[in-house]
Design a protein around this motif. Sequence first.
Motif: not given
Length: 393
Positions: A70-89
């Motif tokens: 949650i802290m990282m999501g607030l920092r980057y303003r995107d709680f789902g941001l890690p899902t873009a790490a492997n964007p084709r999945i």
Amino acid sequence: MTFMPRAPRDFAASSNVPDYGVLATRAFQGEASPEQESRSGAARETGGPVSFFEFWPGWLFYTPIVAYWIMMGLRYRDFGLPTAANPRIATGGLCGESKTSILDMAGPVARPWIAPYIIFDTDSEDLKRAEAALTSASLSLPVVVKPDIGCNGTGVKLVRTREALADALAAFPRGVRLIIQRLIPYEHEAGLFYIRHPDEPTGRISSITYKDVPFLTGDGVSTVEQLLLSDPRTRLVPHLYRERLSERLTEVLPQGAGLPLVFTGNHCKGSVFRNGATDITPALVAALDQIMTDIPDFHFGRVDVKFESVEALRRGEGFEIIEINGVGSEATHIWDAATTLREAYATQFHHYGESFRIGAKKKRAGWKSCSVREGVRLWREQRRLMRSYPLND
């Protein structure tokens, strides 16, 4: 009985595995390195076969990790941001993704390293159709049958006979997609955590976990139930094994006979995990990097492999890939009994932090993250499916 490792004589499992009494593991034998001797001492000092947090309730252990997310999501303003790490999945491999959708992306370099498999949808005349599909793919028994969507080894079945194949397919609900994969002949299993930032030419292995299969050794007198309850480790977590062994609990194992307690290499199902960080070598990193860069836009996750020997693995040889896991996977060496709670959380925070940092770079490159709503929908669907799967082997 004392710890009795079985298998190739090229690694010292006994140097960092506590005495499990009647319980042994399919580990390795050989000379212990100074690092391994140090870890052995750490295991003894922290209490032996189980770390004090190893089997905490999930809500208790993961609450600080959720807070960090949650802290990282607030920092980057995107709680789902890690899902873009492997964007084709789907969801970046956080939850609800198809395992074969990841394996199917493998190019000509990566594909030979992956154990051959077919996709199979349960319906009617499953055995007949499965046998035809296996023949068409030049595959034969033994095989492993497992769900295409799932986690933690739920529903994984080892199939050695035609009758067992029929039973395994019938155990799943109709309309469920399965993977039928050739059984890799190597006895040993490991999880290799791979990270590559999109602006870096090569990746790295941040963690190796050896996944040992525990087994009881009979004394000719005690029942399986008694052996479970007399062992320093299994007596603490008998629920992990009782249901799977329900038909054998009253059986008396002959003197020296071994009984494997689990097939799947999952900690929550009863496998014993050990930290293999000292076996990360440039040769292994180079081999895995060559494989993973042949899977488009894959940057973060754990590669589960079966391998011939530790020496071969260190050379980047003699292993086959079972499956590839994305953002939802862990650096599972944290479940080594020698790991401290501080080390476990530091590892978790580092890895999830990396998933946010990589996701941010992919997002700047034009990829999108999965919405929280869509992620929750897929998580619920995965949970629904997993409740319908049979008990794993």
